[in-house]
Design an enzyme around this catalytic site. Structure first.
Site, PDB file in Angstrom:
ATOM      1  N   ARG A  65       0.827  -1.203   0.000  1.00  0.00           N
ATOM      2  CA  ARG A  65       0.000   0.000   0.000  1.00  0.00           C
ATOM      3  C   ARG A  65       0.861   1.252   0.000  1.00  0.00           C
ATOM      4  O   ARG A  65       0.521   2.232  -0.624  1.00  0.00           O
ATOM      5  CB  ARG A  65      -0.893   0.000   1.238  1.00  0.00           C
ATOM      6  CG  ARG A  65      -2.176  -0.735   0.957  1.00  0.00           C
ATOM      7  CD  ARG A  65      -3.169  -0.518   2.047  1.00  0.00           C
ATOM      8  NE  ARG A  65      -2.858  -1.337   3.213  1.00  0.00           N
ATOM      9  CZ  ARG A  65      -3.750  -1.693   4.117  1.00  0.00           C
ATOM     10  NH1 ARG A  65      -4.998  -1.282   4.005  1.00  0.00           N
ATOM     11  NH2 ARG A  65      -3.418  -2.429   5.144  1.00  0.00           N
ATOM     12  N   HIS A  95      -1.827 -23.360   8.280  1.00  0.00           N
ATOM     13  CA  HIS A  95      -0.475 -23.901   8.094  1.00  0.00           C
ATOM     14  C   HIS A  95      -0.255 -25.200   8.860  1.00  0.00           C
ATOM     15  O   HIS A  95       0.640 -25.963   8.536  1.00  0.00           O
ATOM     16  CB  HIS A  95       0.603 -22.852   8.385  1.00  0.00           C
ATOM     17  CG  HIS A  95       0.897 -22.631   9.830  1.00  0.00           C
ATOM     18  ND1 HIS A  95       0.105 -21.875  10.641  1.00  0.00           N
ATOM     19  CD2 HIS A  95       1.907 -23.068  10.615  1.00  0.00           C
ATOM     20  CE1 HIS A  95       0.611 -21.850  11.857  1.00  0.00           C
ATOM     21  NE2 HIS A  95       1.719 -22.577  11.873  1.00  0.00           N
ATOM     22  N   LYS A 121       2.091 -29.151   8.017  1.00  0.00           N
ATOM     23  CA  LYS A 121       3.168 -29.745   8.820  1.00  0.00           C
ATOM     24  C   LYS A 121       3.282 -31.227   8.488  1.00  0.00           C
ATOM     25  O   LYS A 121       2.266 -31.928   8.418  1.00  0.00           O
ATOM     26  CB  LYS A 121       2.881 -29.548  10.320  1.00  0.00           C
ATOM     27  CG  LYS A 121       2.992 -28.101  10.774  1.00  0.00           C
ATOM     28  CD  LYS A 121       2.734 -27.979  12.267  1.00  0.00           C
ATOM     29  CE  LYS A 121       2.631 -26.533  12.711  1.00  0.00           C
ATOM     30  NZ  LYS A 121       3.908 -25.857  12.894  1.00  0.00           N
ATOM     31  N   GLU A 130       2.724 -22.948  23.815  1.00  0.00           N
ATOM     32  CA  GLU A 130       3.831 -22.116  23.322  1.00  0.00           C
ATOM     33  C   GLU A 130       4.506 -21.448  24.515  1.00  0.00           C
ATOM     34  O   GLU A 130       3.848 -21.166  25.516  1.00  0.00           O
ATOM     35  CB  GLU A 130       3.298 -21.040  22.377  1.00  0.00           C
ATOM     36  CG  GLU A 130       2.651 -21.600  21.133  1.00  0.00           C
ATOM     37  CD  GLU A 130       2.180 -20.485  20.206  1.00  0.00           C
ATOM     38  OE1 GLU A 130       2.946 -20.093  19.332  1.00  0.00           O
ATOM     39  OE2 GLU A 130       1.048 -20.006  20.386  1.00  0.00           O
ATOM     40  N   ASP A 187      -7.423 -17.781  17.319  1.00  0.00           N
ATOM     41  CA  ASP A 187      -6.063 -17.841  16.784  1.00  0.00           C
ATOM     42  C   ASP A 187      -5.600 -19.285  16.586  1.00  0.00           C
ATOM     43  O   ASP A 187      -4.900 -19.585  15.621  1.00  0.00           O
ATOM     44  CB  ASP A 187      -5.122 -17.115  17.769  1.00  0.00           C
ATOM     45  CG  ASP A 187      -3.739 -16.864  17.180  1.00  0.00           C
ATOM     46  OD1 ASP A 187      -3.676 -16.448  16.010  1.00  0.00           O
ATOM     47  OD2 ASP A 187      -2.741 -17.070  17.890  1.00  0.00           O
ATOM     48  N   HIS A 246      -6.435 -24.376  13.603  1.00  0.00           N
ATOM     49  CA  HIS A 246      -5.373 -25.388  13.688  1.00  0.00           C
ATOM     50  C   HIS A 246      -5.791 -26.646  14.462  1.00  0.00           C
ATOM     51  O   HIS A 246      -5.654 -27.765  13.977  1.00  0.00           O
ATOM     52  CB  HIS A 246      -4.136 -24.816  14.383  1.00  0.00           C
ATOM     53  CG  HIS A 246      -3.595 -23.561  13.742  1.00  0.00           C
ATOM     54  ND1 HIS A 246      -3.697 -23.313  12.402  1.00  0.00           N
ATOM     55  CD2 HIS A 246      -2.929 -22.503  14.272  1.00  0.00           C
ATOM     56  CE1 HIS A 246      -3.108 -22.143  12.141  1.00  0.00           C
ATOM     57  NE2 HIS A 246      -2.651 -21.643  13.251  1.00  0.00           N
ATOM     58  N   LYS A 288      -0.343 -19.383  25.359  1.00  0.00           N
ATOM     59  CA  LYS A 288       0.945 -18.710  25.199  1.00  0.00           C
ATOM     60  C   LYS A 288       1.604 -18.575  26.566  1.00  0.00           C
ATOM     61  O   LYS A 288       0.945 -18.617  27.583  1.00  0.00           O
ATOM     62  CB  LYS A 288       0.731 -17.330  24.595  1.00  0.00           C
ATOM     63  CG  LYS A 288       0.144 -17.391  23.180  1.00  0.00           C
ATOM     64  CD  LYS A 288       0.776 -16.362  22.282  1.00  0.00           C
ATOM     65  CE  LYS A 288       0.213 -16.404  20.876  1.00  0.00           C
ATOM     66  NZ  LYS A 288       1.038 -17.171  19.954  1.00  0.00           N
TER      67      LYS A 288
END
Ligand code: BG6
Length: 514
Positions: free
Chosen positions: A67, A209, A213, A247, A266, A271, A361
């Protein structure tokens, strides 16, 4: 327990691979969001690795569309800097980098300016000649979801994206779209409608994603290329299933995005539900993309709805201490950074088997794995009740990351005259066994988009189905039916209430170790 090496022999087979991937056809990739975090950390490193391994088509080019006004030189410097940090093969292979850099161009324009897309069209025509990309175009939207409608309008308005009549139409047009795919059922449906007004489903690649894996792909091979596991893969033998994505990192400079998203949107809705579907689905009739996606969709359809008043019994949310001080996070934020939940799949195979899912997290350990917990022996033969109590049910662990592998624990006699029993583990470790690093998910996924293989991408119906199950739970949580998220200490296993969720059922989470 001692760390063990893997003692697995490999027996390579001669002959055709199950699916012959093949080198993709020439194409140009137009990347929106090329200066963003995802491009820097994942997309360019994946492209670079594909160049290094000579897996990209000979006729390849990339347009970074931004942009703000950018010149090529500064973009290349930024990308190269990112590769030095994030590429999985170091030091950088200068020849591979040169190959990629020579094929990159930059263009800027506002996403809502029709003229910018007409300029892009002319630009792409010239590039097709110059780089031999044969007119094939892959559009990659690595931008915030709020920009998708404008980008779709711009691209279709300039005739860059259009519906293909058949899967063999050439040149082809494909669109890759990054998560988050909507924030709830209504927004996901709206987005699907917008996509469907421009493209056929087979031209749309919704990235998750996790599906790229290696270890996630191996779930299907493990289940369906072996005869011994499948008969045990059901309610007769399995007590419960645990899926963990822990994580150690926090929100890492993505505070603003994360605060609007939270851990469920998220990590879980996409996932972890995808992983759950691969573990729980019935055998597909073939390995063809739609056969696999059909079976996964049935799992999403069979997820048992959780009524609003039941949410506190099925879901625990947490927020790590210090989260509210992160840049971009509201000082009174109630966004969860941890969730633990219990769910059931209402099918013949899974009736009564709880699936416990947790993600978070700033936890004690980085680990993503599925563990299948088998039932206890029906009758204990060993004389002392103490021995019987110590017997542990078998656990099969599918380690998605790190130390990718599969481990089966079972009981064994300790050598000696006494009958003493100990737990032992058979452990298969990918890296040791195949003696090569496990590729990054994005490498595989980018090639699959170029090949037009949709197997590892989320299909319209399953995205909506997953949201249909998740949205009422999110709404109940957001209306406060569980109260605010419980605070947990960074580096811990999450809030204590998560342990209580399983303890009520007489079970325990696999321990997270520092
Ligand atoms: C992303 C999430 O989709 O997945 C991140 O937005 C998360 O918050 C990441 O950290 C985890 O991916 P991986 O591959 O490291 O497990």
């Amino acid at each position: 327990m001692e760390e063990q090496g893997s003692h697995i022999e490999t027996h390579p087979r001669e002959g055709e691979p199950l699916v012959r991937a093949g080198r993709p056809a020439p194409c140009v990739m137009v990347l929106f969001g090329a200066t963003g975090d995802l491009a820097q950390r994942k997309l360019f490193p994946a492209l670079y690795e594909l160049v290094r391994q000579k897996l990209l088509p000979h006729g390849f080019a990339l347009v970074a569309f931004s942009r703000s006004e950018r010149n090529l030189e500064s973009l290349l410097a930024q990308v190269k800097e990112g590769l030095r940090k994030y590429a999985r093969t170091q030091p950088l292979d200068e020849a591979a980098w040169e190959w990629l850099a020579e094929r990159m161009e930059v263009m800027s324009g506002a996403y809502d300016d029709p003229a910018a897309f007409f300029r892009l069209r002319e630009h792409l025509e010239r590039m097709s000649e110059r780089f031999g990309t044969q007119g094939n175009q892959l559009y990659y939207l690595a931008t915030p979801a709020s920009t998708f409608p404008a980008l779709l309008t711009g691209l279709s308005g300039a005739g860059l994206l259009y519906r293909e009549d058949s899967s063999v139409q050439r040149p082809w047009r494909r669109l890759v779209i990054e998560k988050p795919f909507g924030r709830d059922l209504a927004s996901a449906r709206q987005l699907n409608r917008e996509l469907a007004s421009v493209l056929e489903e087979r031209q749309i690649f919704r990235i998750d994603h996790y599906l790229g894996k290696e270890t996630v792909q191996n779930i299907l091979v493990f289940r369906f290329a072996n005869a011994i596991f499948e008969p045990l893969w059901n309610r007769q033998h399995i007590d419960h299933v645990e899926i963990t994505a822990a994580e150690t990192i926090g929100v890492e400079g993505r505070g603003r995005f994360y605060d609007e998203t939270g851990v469920i949107r998220d990590m879980v809705q996409n996932h972890l539900l995808q992983v759950l579907a691969l573990c729980a689905m019935e055998p597909p009739i073939s390995f063809a993309p739609e056969d696999i996606r059909d079976e996964k969709n049935k799992v999403f359809r069979a997820l048992r709805p959780v009524a609003e008043h039941e949410v506190p019994r099925f879901v625990v949310q947490g927020q790590y201490q210090g989260y509210r001080e992160e840049a971009g996070v509201a000082p009174d934020s109630r966004t969860p950074t941890y969730v633990a939940m219990k769910t059931y799949i209402d099918t013949w195979r899974w009736q009564g088997v709880p699936f416990y899912v947790r993600a978070g997290k700033k936890l004690a350990q980085r680990v993503t794995e599925v563990s299948i917990h088998y039932r206890s022996v029906p009758h204990c033969l060993f004389t002392t009740s103490e021995t019987c109590q110590r017997l542990q049910p078998n656990v099969l662990r599918l380690r998605i990351q790190p130390r990718e592998g599969i481990a089966l624990s079972f009981e064994s006699k300790v050598p000696g005259e006494d009958v003493s029993i100990s737990g032992v583990t058979m452990d298969f470790d990918y890296a040791d066994t195949f003696n090569e690093p496990v590729p990054e998910a994005y490498e595989r996924l980018m090639l699959d988009c170029m090949r037009g293989n949709t197997t590892l991408f989320a299909r319209e119906d399953s995205v909506e189905q997953a949201w249909a199950w998740m949205t009422p739970i999110l709404e109940a949580l957001e209306e406060g039916s569980c109260g605010p998220p419980r605070t947990y200490e960074p580096g811990s296993a999450g809030p204590d209430e998560a342990a209580a969720l399983l303890a009520r059922d007489g079970r325990r989470w696999t321990e997270l170790r520092r």
